[in-house]
Scaffold this motif. Structure first.
Motif, short mmCIF file in Angstrom:
data_model
loop_
_atom_site.label_atom_id
_atom_site.label_comp_id
_atom_site.label_asym_id
_atom_site.label_seq_id
_atom_site.Cartn_x
_atom_site.Cartn_y
_atom_site.Cartn_z
N ARG A 1 9.88 4.70 -5.67
CA ARG A 1 9.12 5.44 -6.92
C ARG A 1 8.44 6.74 -6.75
O ARG A 1 8.06 7.33 -7.65
N ASN A 2 7.94 6.66 -5.65
CA ASN A 2 7.05 7.70 -5.18
C ASN A 2 7.81 9.08 -4.38
O ASN A 2 7.41 9.96 -4.12
N GLN A 3 9.06 8.84 -4.40
CA GLN A 3 10.35 9.68 -3.75
C GLN A 3 9.93 9.71 -2.40
O GLN A 3 10.02 10.98 -1.88
N ARG A 4 9.49 8.80 -1.74
CA ARG A 4 9.43 8.64 -0.11
C ARG A 4 10.30 7.67 0.02
O ARG A 4 10.85 6.73 -0.56
N ARG A 5 10.75 7.66 1.36
CA ARG A 5 11.90 6.82 2.13
C ARG A 5 11.16 5.20 1.81
O ARG A 5 10.11 4.80 1.75
N ALA A 6 12.29 4.56 1.22
CA ALA A 6 11.92 3.10 0.73
C ALA A 6 11.73 2.18 2.09
O ALA A 6 12.53 2.51 3.05
N TYR A 7 10.77 1.28 1.91
CA TYR A 7 10.53 0.21 3.05
C TYR A 7 10.56 -0.98 2.44
O TYR A 7 10.15 -1.39 1.17
N ASN A 8 11.32 -1.80 3.40
CA ASN A 8 11.48 -3.15 2.73
C ASN A 8 10.93 -3.93 4.10
O ASN A 8 11.58 -4.02 4.99
N PRO A 9 9.81 -4.93 3.84
CA PRO A 9 9.29 -5.59 4.89
C PRO A 9 10.08 -6.68 5.66
O PRO A 9 10.22 -7.14 6.65
N ARG B 1 0.73 -1.34 0.00
CA ARG B 1 -0.15 -0.10 -0.13
C ARG B 1 1.04 1.25 0.09
O ARG B 1 0.39 2.26 -0.53
N TYR B 2 1.93 1.21 0.90
CA TYR B 2 2.85 2.30 0.72
C TYR B 2 3.54 2.48 -0.74
O TYR B 2 3.45 3.80 -1.05
N LEU B 3 4.05 1.73 -1.26
CA LEU B 3 4.51 1.88 -2.67
C LEU B 3 3.33 2.22 -3.56
O LEU B 3 3.84 2.98 -4.68
N ASN B 4 2.20 1.65 -3.30
CA ASN B 4 1.17 2.29 -4.22
C ASN B 4 0.81 3.77 -4.06
O ASN B 4 -0.03 4.36 -4.89
#
Length: 83
Positions: free
Chosen positions: A54-62, A19-22
């Motif tokens: 890709r949204n120029q936010r801090r990347a999150y890796n589960p 959801r964050y990546l979307n």
């Protein structure tokens, strides 16, 4: 109102990631998962990779977040069986 506290499991982490990546807002993610907004923000910080998505936010890796949680449990001498 009595709150039910629970640990975030790997399925929740994958849902947050998707959801964050979307491009969903953190408040919407939290509402969808039934948790506080601050909880999702802490989780995003826990799984931060140091880059941008890709949204120029801090990347999150589960996966990274899950590893950090398991390391913290191990360090504290607790079992992370259900995580």
């Amino acid at each position: 109102m009595v709150r039910q506290y629970r640990y975030i499991d790997f399925q929740d982490r994958k849902e947050i990631s998707t959801r964050y990546l979307n491009g969903d807002r953190v408040a919407d993610i939290a509402d969808g998962l039934g948790m506080a907004t601050a909880t999702v923000y802490r989780e995003l910080k826990r799984g931060e990779t140091g880059g941008l998505d890709r949204n120029q936010r801090r990347a999150y890796n589960p996966v990274l977040a899950q590893q950090r949680v398991q390391e913290n449990f191990k360090r504290r001498g607790k079992s992370a069986v259900n995580l």
